[in-house]
Design a protein around this motif. Structure first.
Motif, short mmCIF file in Angstrom:
data_model
loop_
_atom_site.label_atom_id
_atom_site.label_comp_id
_atom_site.label_asym_id
_atom_site.label_seq_id
_atom_site.Cartn_x
_atom_site.Cartn_y
_atom_site.Cartn_z
N PRO A 33 37.70 114.96 -26.30
CA PRO A 33 38.19 114.01 -25.68
C PRO A 33 36.30 113.17 -25.56
CG PRO A 33 38.13 115.19 -24.16
CD PRO A 33 38.17 116.47 -25.73
N ARG A 34 35.55 113.91 -26.40
CA ARG A 34 33.39 113.11 -26.62
C ARG A 34 34.53 112.15 -27.45
NH1 ARG A 34 29.40 116.98 -24.23
NH2 ARG A 34 29.76 117.43 -21.96
N ASP A 35 34.23 112.65 -28.99
CA ASP A 35 34.70 112.61 -29.99
C ASP A 35 35.87 111.33 -30.46
OD1 ASP A 35 32.23 114.19 -30.33
OD2 ASP A 35 33.13 115.98 -31.13
N ARG A 36 36.36 111.23 -29.36
CA ARG A 36 37.75 109.66 -29.65
C ARG A 36 37.23 108.59 -29.63
NH1 ARG A 36 43.07 112.65 -25.89
NH2 ARG A 36 43.20 114.99 -26.96
N GLN A 37 36.28 108.67 -28.85
CA GLN A 37 35.87 106.71 -28.53
C GLN A 37 35.42 106.54 -29.77
OE1 GLN A 37 33.80 106.08 -25.32
NE2 GLN A 37 33.45 103.87 -25.46
N PRO A 38 34.39 107.38 -30.88
CA PRO A 38 33.12 107.13 -31.98
C PRO A 38 34.10 107.67 -33.10
CG PRO A 38 32.28 108.83 -30.92
CD PRO A 38 33.90 108.45 -29.71
N GLN A 39 35.36 108.40 -33.15
CA GLN A 39 36.39 108.20 -33.88
C GLN A 39 37.31 107.20 -33.83
OE1 GLN A 39 36.79 110.49 -36.09
NE2 GLN A 39 35.56 112.20 -35.37
N GLN A 40 37.82 106.69 -32.52
CA GLN A 40 38.44 105.06 -32.39
C GLN A 40 37.89 104.51 -33.61
OE1 GLN A 40 41.91 105.02 -31.65
NE2 GLN A 40 41.33 102.41 -32.13
N GLN A 41 36.76 103.79 -33.62
CA GLN A 41 35.31 102.58 -33.35
C GLN A 41 35.73 102.86 -34.77
OE1 GLN A 41 31.02 103.13 -31.49
NE2 GLN A 41 32.71 102.39 -29.55
N ILE A 42 34.95 103.90 -35.59
CA ILE A 42 34.90 104.59 -37.18
C ILE A 42 36.52 103.70 -37.68
CG2 ILE A 42 35.06 106.05 -38.84
CD1 ILE A 42 33.75 107.67 -37.35
N GLU A 43 37.95 103.88 -37.24
CA GLU A 43 38.92 104.14 -37.55
C GLU A 43 39.12 102.17 -37.49
OE1 GLU A 43 42.77 104.34 -39.09
OE2 GLU A 43 40.76 105.65 -38.80
N ASP A 44 38.74 101.75 -36.01
CA ASP A 44 39.06 100.06 -36.08
C ASP A 44 37.96 99.10 -37.13
OD1 ASP A 44 40.35 100.61 -33.90
OD2 ASP A 44 38.93 99.94 -32.54
N GLY A 45 36.35 99.90 -37.58
CA GLY A 45 35.58 99.59 -38.79
C GLY A 45 36.08 99.66 -40.57
N ARG A 46 37.28 100.84 -40.08
CA ARG A 46 38.12 100.90 -41.15
C ARG A 46 38.91 100.04 -41.37
NH1 ARG A 46 38.57 107.09 -43.61
NH2 ARG A 46 36.72 107.82 -43.13
N ILE A 47 40.27 99.66 -40.02
CA ILE A 47 41.05 98.36 -40.74
C ILE A 47 40.10 97.41 -40.81
CG2 ILE A 47 42.33 97.92 -39.22
CD1 ILE A 47 42.70 100.02 -38.28
N ARG A 48 38.87 96.54 -40.28
CA ARG A 48 38.37 95.27 -40.61
C ARG A 48 37.59 95.72 -41.74
NH1 ARG A 48 33.25 92.71 -39.92
NH2 ARG A 48 33.75 90.89 -38.53
N ASP A 49 37.52 96.23 -42.18
CA ASP A 49 36.89 96.50 -44.17
C ASP A 49 38.41 95.85 -44.80
OD1 ASP A 49 34.28 96.97 -42.76
OD2 ASP A 49 34.40 99.11 -43.17
N ARG A 50 39.42 96.61 -44.24
CA ARG A 50 40.72 96.93 -45.21
C ARG A 50 41.42 95.16 -45.04
NH1 ARG A 50 44.06 99.48 -47.93
NH2 ARG A 50 42.99 101.79 -47.02
N ALA A 51 41.01 94.76 -43.53
CA ALA A 51 41.19 93.14 -43.82
C ALA A 51 40.07 92.75 -44.87
CB ALA A 51 41.41 92.78 -42.39
N ILE A 52 38.85 92.66 -44.11
CA ILE A 52 38.09 91.71 -45.19
C ILE A 52 38.21 91.87 -46.90
CG2 ILE A 52 35.35 91.61 -45.72
CD1 ILE A 52 34.91 92.35 -42.54
N ALA A 53 38.28 93.29 -47.51
CA ALA A 53 38.43 93.27 -48.20
C ALA A 53 39.79 92.38 -49.13
CB ALA A 53 38.66 94.83 -49.16
N THR A 54 41.81 92.39 -48.45
CA THR A 54 42.36 91.79 -48.30
C THR A 54 42.09 90.32 -48.45
OG1 THR A 54 43.79 93.65 -47.36
CG2 THR A 54 44.65 91.55 -47.44
#
Length: 587
Positions: free
Chosen positions: A153-174
C-alpha cells in the motif's frame, strides 16, 4: 468432337525455317501480342492493388491538419551581415523552443491529451514495437502496472505517479509526431501545424501550442531578467558601498586640504562612482520592469482555422500509387507467366521447334445450338454447295491440302495431341471442301476411342471400316455416299483390335493403294495421340499427317513429343493446326 463449337475463321500461316544461332530481336508485334495474351493478369493484379488501396482509404481514420502562424521579432544588433546571421540563429533557436517538451507538455496538460485515446494508446502499434525493439526498449506498456500489482500500500501511490508520468510521456511523444514547426521561407514568420482526428481538435492543438510557446518565451525572458536583476542588485550594493567610501574620503580630505592634486583625484573618483551607481540603478529599474511586464519575441498573426478537408490519407495519391505498383507487379507476374508458359499460343512456337512447312490457326466461337450444323446426314442426295455450310476461312486450309494433293499426297491423317482438340471436325470440313472442289473424296472414321464422325453422320450404319478390313467387297456398301463427290466410311463395331492397328499390319482386305485409284483425296480421322497408340500404327501407311493442337491448352512439349514420335516411326508431318484460337489471336 466438339459439336457446340463452330469455326469463325482460319488463317494459314506459312513460316520460314527458324534461323540458326542467336535470338530474334524483340519487336513491337511481340510486345503487343504479349499484352493481348496477358492483359488479364495485368488487369487482375492492378485491380487487386486498387481494391487494397480503396479498402485502406475507406477504412483509415482521417487526419486533419490546422496551422497557426507567428511572427518573431529578433532582438539583434550589429552590422547587416551580423544581423542576418544572428536572426537566422535566433529563429532556429525559437523553432527548437517551440518543439520543446515544456511547450508540448503544457499543451498536453491544458487540453487533457493524456486522457485522449488518440494520444494514449495502451496497445503499441507494430511500428512502435519495431522502433522499441530496434532501440532495445521494452514495448510492453504495462510493466509498471504489473510491478504495482505486487507492491504494498505504501508503494502504490509512487507507482501510480510513475504510471501517470509514463502516460503523459506517451501523450507528449505522440503529439510530437503529430505536430510540425517550420520557418516560412526566409521570413521571420514560423508556422505551427497540428494533426488530429477531428478538425476542431487540430485547431485547438495548433492554437494551444502557439500560446504555450509564447508563454515559454515570456517565462524565459522573465527568468533571464530576474537573474540579471539579482546580479544588478548585488552590483548596486557594491557600488553603493564604494560610493560611500569615496564620499567619506573626499569629505575627510576636504576638511583638511593639504594637496590640491589629491583633492581633485578624490573628487573625480567620487563623481565616477556616483555616475556608475546611477547607471546601474537605472538598469536595475528597467530589469525589474521587464520582470513585472515581460514582452514576448513572438506574436500570433494568424490563428488556426477549421480545415475543410482531410490531410491524410491522400486518396488520390494512394490510388495512383497503387495503380502504378499494380501495373508494375502485374507486368512482372505476366512476364514470369509468359516466360514459363509452355502452352501453344503462337504458330511460330511449333514452326520453329518442329521445322514444319506450315502452321494454321483456326479461330472458334460458341453458338447456342447444341449440335453441329456442319455434319451431313447420311443418304443426303443434294449436290449443291448450299447443303454444306462452309466454314469462313476454311477454304484457305483446303487450298493448302489441294496443293499437297498435287504432290500425290492424297491419304492424309488428322490426329489431335489430346482428346477434344477438334480433329474430327477438321477432318470432316476438309473432306466437305475437297468434295465441293470436285475431287472424289473419301472420309474414313478410324478413331476407335471416340467415333464422333460415325455418331454424327451415320449413327445407324450396320457396316463400317471394321467390316471392310475383313471383306474388301463391302466397301461399296459400307462407304455411304453423302454427295456425288463425297463418301463416308464409318468406323463400325470394334471388337478387340482397333482398325488403325489392323491397317498397319498390311494383312487386311482394305488397301490405301486400291482406294487411291478411286478417290482423289482420302481423309482419315485418327484417335488422339495421348489416348491411343493408333496414330503410331497407321501414320506410316499414310501420305502425310496433320497434327491438331488446342490453343492455350496443348503444351509445346507434348506437341513436339507427338511430332518426333511420328517421325521416328516413318510418318511425314505435313503441318500443324492450332485449333480453338481466340479471334484476337487469329486476327
Amino acid at each position: 468432337m466438339t459439336s457446340s463449337t463452330i469455326f469463325s475463321g482460319v488463317s494459314p500461316i506459312s513460316l520460314p525455317p527458324a534461323p540458326t544461332g542467336g535470338n530474334s530481336p524483340l519487336t513491337l508485334r511481340d510486345m503487343l501480342f504479349f499484352i493481348r495474351m496477358r492483359w488479364l493478369w495485368i488487369a487482375a493484379t492492378t485491380f487487386a492493388f486498387l481494391v487494397l488501396a480503396g479498402s485502406y482509404v475507406l477504412t483509415a481514420e482521417p487526419t486533419f491538419v490546422a496551422n497557426t502562424q507567428l511572427v518573431i521579432v529578433p532582438q539583434v544588433s550589429g552590422s547587416e551581415a551580423q544581423r542576418a546571421f544572428a536572426e537566422d540563429a535566433f529563429i532556429e533557436g525559437q523553432l527548437e523552443i517551440a518543439k520543446s517538451s515544456d511547450v508540448v507538455g503544457g499543451t498536453v496538460t491544458v487540453l487533457g491529451l493524456d486522457t485522449d485515446p488518440d494520444f494514449v494508446d495502451q496497445t503499441p502499434s507494430l511500428q512502435d514495437r519495431a522502433k522499441n525493439w530496434l532501440m532495445g526498449a521494452s514495448s510492453e506498456p504495462d510493466t509498471a502496472s504489473q510491478e504495482a500489482a505486487g507492491a504494498g500500500p505504501r508503494d502504490r501511490q509512487p507507482q501510480q505517479q510513475i504510471e501517470d508520468g509514463r502516460i503523459r510521456d506517451r501523450a507528449i511523444a505522440t503529439l510530437l509526431n503529430m505536430m510540425g514547426v517550420r520557418r516560412i521561407g526566409s521570413s521571420t514568420i514560423i508556422e505551427i501545424s497540428a494533426a488530429a482526428s477531428t478538425p476542431q481538435k487540430a485547431v485547438d492543438i495548433a492554437d494551444t501550442l502557439a500560446r504555450q510557446y509564447i508563454q515559454k518565451n515570456i517565462a524565459m525572458k522573465a527568468n533571464a531578467s530576474r537573474q540579471y536583476s539579482e546580479w544588478l542588485t548585488r552590483f548596486v550594493s557594491e557600488q553603493q558601498r564604494g560610493l560611500a567610501e569615496a564620499a567619506s574620503a573626499l569629505a575627510s580630505f576636504t576638511s583638511n586640504p593639504r594637496d590640491q592634486f589629491k583633492l581633485a583625484e578624490l573628487q573625480s573618483a567620487t563623481d565616477a562612482r556616483r555616475t556608475l551607481y546611477e547607471n546601474t540603478l537605472n538598469q536595475l529599474t528597467e530589469a525589474k520592469q521587464r520582470i513585472t511586464y515581460p514582452v514576448s519575441d513572438a506574436t500570433i498573426v494568424s490563428r488556426a482555422t477549421l480545415p475543410l478537408s482531410k490531410a491524410r490519407p491522400r486518396s488520390t495519391l494512394i490510388i495512383a500509387f497503387a495503380a502504378a505498383v499494380g501495373l508494375g507487379v502485374g507486368f512482372a507476374l505476366a512476364l514470369i507467366r509468359h516466360a514459363g508458359d509452355r502452352r501453344i499460343v503462337r504458330p511460330n512456337q511449333i514452326a520453329d521447334a518442329g521445322g514444319l512447312p506450315f502452321v494454321t490457326l483456326l479461330a472458334t466461337s460458341r453458338t447456342s445450338n447444341g449440335h453441329s450444323a456442319r455434319f451431313l446426314a447420311a443418304g443426303t442426295g443434294s449436290s449443291t454447295a448450299a447443303a454444306y455450310p462452309v466454314i469462313p476461312g476454311m477454304a484457305e486450309l483446303s487450298a493448302t491440302v489441294v496443293g499437297l494433293r498435287r504432290k500425290r499426297r492424297v491419304v492424309i491423317g488428322i490426329v489431335a495431341v489430346n482428346p477434344g482438340g477438334g480433329a474430327s471436325t477438321i477432318a470432316c470440313e476438309l473432306a466437305v471442301l475437297s468434295s465441293i472442289s470436285g475431287a472424289q473424296t473419301l472420309l474414313i472414321d478410324a478413331a476407335a476411342q471416340k467415333s464422333s464422325l460415325s455418331k454424327s453422320i451415320a449413327p445407324h450404319s450396320s457396316t463400317g471400316l471394321v467390316d471392310v478390313l475383313d471383306n474388301g467387297e463391302l466397301i461399296r456398301t459400307a462407304a455411304l455416299p453423302l454427295t456425288p463427290t463425297l463418301k463416308f466410311l464409318p468406323l463400325g463395331k470394334v471388337v478387340a483390335v482397333s482398325p488403325a492397328i489392323r491397317l498397319s499390319s498390311r494383312r487386311t482386305q482394305l488397301s490405301f493403294a486400291e482406294l487411291k485409284k478411286e478417290f482423289d483425296a482420302i481423309f482419315v480421322d485418327i484417335s488422339a495421340f495421348s489416348a491411343s497408340p493408333d496414330a503410331n500404327a497407321i501414320a506410316p501407311e499414310l501420305d502425310g499427317v496433320l497434327v491438331v493442337t488446342s490453343h492455350g491448352h496443348t503444351s509445346i512439349d507434348d506437341t513436339m513429343h507427338v511430332i518426333e514420335t511420328l517421325r521416328n516411326v516413318g510418318a511425314e508431318i505435313l503441318g500443324a493446326i492450332i485449333n480453338h484460337a481466340p479471334k484476337r489471336i487469329e486476327s
